[in-house]
Write a protein that holds these residues in place. Structure first.
Motif, short mmCIF file in Angstrom:
data_model
loop_
_atom_site.label_atom_id
_atom_site.label_comp_id
_atom_site.label_asym_id
_atom_site.label_seq_id
_atom_site.Cartn_x
_atom_site.Cartn_y
_atom_site.Cartn_z
N PRO A 5 0.81 -1.21 0.00
CA PRO A 5 0.00 0.00 0.00
C PRO A 5 0.85 1.28 0.00
CG PRO A 5 -0.90 -1.59 1.55
CD PRO A 5 0.41 -2.14 1.06
N GLU A 6 2.00 1.20 0.66
CA GLU A 6 2.88 2.37 0.70
C GLU A 6 3.44 2.66 -0.69
OE1 GLU A 6 3.23 -0.33 2.75
OE2 GLU A 6 2.44 0.57 4.60
N ASP A 7 3.87 1.61 -1.41
CA ASP A 7 4.38 1.80 -2.76
C ASP A 7 3.28 2.30 -3.70
OD1 ASP A 7 7.00 1.17 -2.17
OD2 ASP A 7 6.90 -0.87 -2.97
N GLU A 8 2.08 1.76 -3.55
CA GLU A 8 0.96 2.22 -4.39
C GLU A 8 0.69 3.70 -4.16
OE1 GLU A 8 -2.56 -0.16 -4.03
OE2 GLU A 8 -1.51 -1.99 -4.57
N ALA A 9 0.70 4.13 -2.91
CA ALA A 9 0.46 5.54 -2.60
C ALA A 9 1.57 6.42 -3.16
CB ALA A 9 0.34 5.73 -1.08
N GLN A 10 2.82 5.98 -3.02
CA GLN A 10 3.94 6.75 -3.55
C GLN A 10 3.88 6.82 -5.07
OE1 GLN A 10 7.83 5.34 -2.40
NE2 GLN A 10 8.84 7.16 -3.18
N LEU A 11 3.54 5.70 -5.71
CA LEU A 11 3.42 5.68 -7.17
C LEU A 11 2.32 6.63 -7.63
CD1 LEU A 11 4.30 4.49 -9.88
CD2 LEU A 11 2.63 2.67 -9.51
#
Length: 71
Positions: A5-11
């Protein structure tokens, strides 16, 4: 492939930043139709975004290969 979820938000944040930059650098008349928008996205991504992604991924692969050779 699944992202955290953190990578999705950053992306998502990065995509919004890229979209904002591309919007500022696209003639207003090209943004009047869906066809114009699609063409602008295609042109910008082919010229600016995808080559940089390719360079980054190649560099990462080279680092990985060098680590394998050194081990």
């Amino acid at each position: 492939m699944s992202m955290t979820p953190e990578d999705e938000a950053q992306l998502q944040q990065c995509v919004e930043t890229i979209a904002s930059i591309l919007y500022r650098n696209t003639p207003a008349e090209q943004l009047q139709t869906l066809e114009g928008i699609e063409q602008a996205i295609r042109t910008h991504t082919q010229q600016a975004v995808l080559p940089q992604l390719g360079v980054f991924l190649l560099q990462q692969r080279l680092v990985q290969l060098m680590a394998e050779v050194l081990n």
